[in-house]
Design a protein around this motif. Structure first.
Motif, short mmCIF file in Angstrom:
data_model
loop_
_atom_site.label_atom_id
_atom_site.label_comp_id
_atom_site.label_asym_id
_atom_site.label_seq_id
_atom_site.Cartn_x
_atom_site.Cartn_y
_atom_site.Cartn_z
N GLU A 64 126.13 92.18 23.60
CA GLU A 64 125.90 92.90 24.91
C GLU A 64 126.43 93.91 25.04
OE1 GLU A 64 128.32 89.91 26.92
OE2 GLU A 64 127.23 88.23 26.41
N LEU A 65 127.64 94.57 24.49
CA LEU A 65 128.06 96.02 24.73
C LEU A 65 127.27 96.90 23.80
CD1 LEU A 65 131.73 95.84 24.13
CD2 LEU A 65 130.51 96.22 26.35
N GLN A 66 126.57 96.82 22.89
CA GLN A 66 125.47 97.51 22.02
C GLN A 66 124.31 97.62 22.94
OE1 GLN A 66 125.21 95.40 18.33
NE2 GLN A 66 126.95 96.61 17.33
N ALA A 67 123.80 96.59 23.52
CA ALA A 67 122.77 96.59 24.29
C ALA A 67 122.88 97.75 25.51
CB ALA A 67 122.40 95.56 24.85
N LYS A 68 124.06 98.18 25.99
CA LYS A 68 124.27 99.24 26.93
C LYS A 68 123.81 100.55 26.64
CE LYS A 68 127.50 96.11 29.40
NZ LYS A 68 126.78 95.93 30.77
N ARG A 69 124.27 100.82 25.51
CA ARG A 69 123.93 102.11 24.81
C ARG A 69 124.70 103.41 25.73
NH1 ARG A 69 120.06 102.04 20.96
NH2 ARG A 69 119.68 104.09 21.15
N THR A 70 125.86 103.03 26.12
CA THR A 70 126.67 103.99 26.86
C THR A 70 127.94 104.66 26.04
OG1 THR A 70 127.95 102.53 28.03
CG2 THR A 70 125.76 103.24 28.96
N ARG A 71 128.51 105.70 26.31
CA ARG A 71 129.78 106.01 25.94
C ARG A 71 130.96 105.36 26.02
NH1 ARG A 71 130.07 112.77 26.19
NH2 ARG A 71 127.93 113.20 25.13
N ALA A 72 130.97 104.77 27.11
CA ALA A 72 131.99 103.67 27.72
C ALA A 72 131.79 102.30 26.81
CB ALA A 72 131.85 103.29 29.10
N ALA A 73 130.69 102.04 26.38
CA ALA A 73 130.63 100.75 25.75
C ALA A 73 130.89 101.08 24.42
CB ALA A 73 129.11 100.31 25.76
N ALA A 74 130.50 102.30 23.77
CA ALA A 74 131.07 102.66 22.32
C ALA A 74 132.62 102.54 22.33
CB ALA A 74 130.42 104.00 21.98
#
Length: 354
Positions: free
Chosen positions: A228-238
């Motif tokens: 789920e986080l990888q799908a967001k593709r944002t720095r916060a998710a990273a």
């Protein structure tokens, strides 16, 4: 036997700011020394020539004498580790992309990478629960730390050599090296055989079964959240992905510590030694379906073996690794396939109540 004791520092806001400035400055200095080493010696930096080239600059930049020496030594050790990794094939062959990238530029250090201290720039007041540590803003005295009574006893009796200052997840830590004498290994009455697996993390020849079902469920849950986080593709998710990866590793390490402690305790109590099946290179030998590859690659069997080994040495229990295919019947007490009782869950499919 060398072990480390990790204590948590409890600095005031002023002391925390001084520690932060110290790590940033020493790692900036390490980048400078690394660039000089790469320009002059390539990947074969040596400590004495680097000291002649860089020690004066480091002192002029505000570092103390011991801090400057440790920065130079860290750089040399980093290049030594890089060469060892190349020799071992950790970066691929001579023409691989990773190896060419590593050979093309100097080693860089993170702004908050750990820094090494010795007894000249770090002193412990164990009775008071404080340390006095060098910083670029001067000596930070009466800096409180927290640890368990057992850790304090180990520090008082066995601390030797250097300690590392670490800033991790917003926490300040000191990791001290302790040299603990190994007890005399007794003559074993028998052996405790230990098999490692994925479904059952450890199974002993006594029939004790340490299941990995809860760890497996936890890893699957983490995998769903990771997707789920990888799908967001944002720095916060990273950033959150890195935080979750560290949390998952800590959980697996806790499970392995618990299992290894129980296995060694049983062996010590019954006067037996430990025989562990050797699984080196098993990921290259075993072929699994696509949906099982992540499960196999995240199997922490090597860490479990390392924990059992050092806990056994500390308890005076002998430890050996044996060939799983050749010595299993003799050591773990298992029998030939035709002599083994039928496993309903494996041979008859899903479990059905009778």
């Amino acid at each position: 036997m060398k072990l480390v004791v990790q204590v948590r520092l409890l600095p005031t806001p002023e002391q925390a700011a001084a520690l932060t400035d110290t790590l940033h400055q020493v790692n900036t200095a390490a980048d400078h020394v690394s660039a000089v080493a790469f320009a002059r010696f390539g990947l074969r930096a040596r400590e004495l020539p680097l000291r002649r080239l860089c020690y004066g600059d480091l002192k002029a930049g505000g570092l103390g004498a011991q801090a400057a020496q440790h920065v130079i030594k860290r750089v040399v050790d980093a290049y030594t580790a890089l060469r060892a990794g190349m020799r071992g094939g950790g970066l691929g062959g001579p023409g691989s992309k990773r190896r060419r990238k590593a050979e093309a530029k100097p080693i860089a250090f993170r702004p908050e990478a750990a820094h090494t201290y010795d007894d000249r720039c770090l002193s412990w007041q164990l009775d008071a629960g404080t340390v006095s540590i060098w910083t670029v803003r001067g000596r930070a005295k009466h800096l409180r730390f927290a640890c368990s009574p057992e850790q304090a006893k180990t520090l008082a009796a066995h601390r030797r050599g250097e300690s590392d200052l670490v800033h991790r997840d917003g926490k300040w830590l000191l990791i001290a090296t302790c040299d603990i004498p190994e007890p005399q290994v007794y003559e074993p009455a028998d052996w405790v055989g230990v098999d490692r697996g994925i479904v059952n993390l450890a199974t002993t020849s006594d029939g004790d079964n340490h299941q990995g079902r809860r760890l497996d469920r936890y890893r699957r849950w983490q995998a769903r959240k990771r997707a789920e986080l990888q799908a967001k593709r944002t720095r916060a998710a990273a950033r959150l992905l890195k935080k979750r990866a560290r949390r998952e590793a800590r959980h697996a390490r806790h499970v392995n510590h618990t299992i290894s402690k129980q296995v060694v305790a049983v062996a010590a109590r019954t006067g037996r030694d430990i025989a562990l099946e050797e699984l080196g290179g098993i990921r290259g030998r075993v072929t699994v379906p696509r949906d099982q590859r992540a499960r196999l690659s995240s199997w922490p069997f090597r860490q479990l073996g390392a924990f059992i080994e050092y806990k056994a040495r500390r308890a005076g229990v002998a430890f050996i690794e044996v060939d799983a295919t050749r010595d299993r019947p003799a050591v773990t007490g298992s029998r030939e396939r035709e002599q083994r009782p039928k496993d309903r869950t494996r041979r008859l499919g899903p479990f059905k109540a009778e």
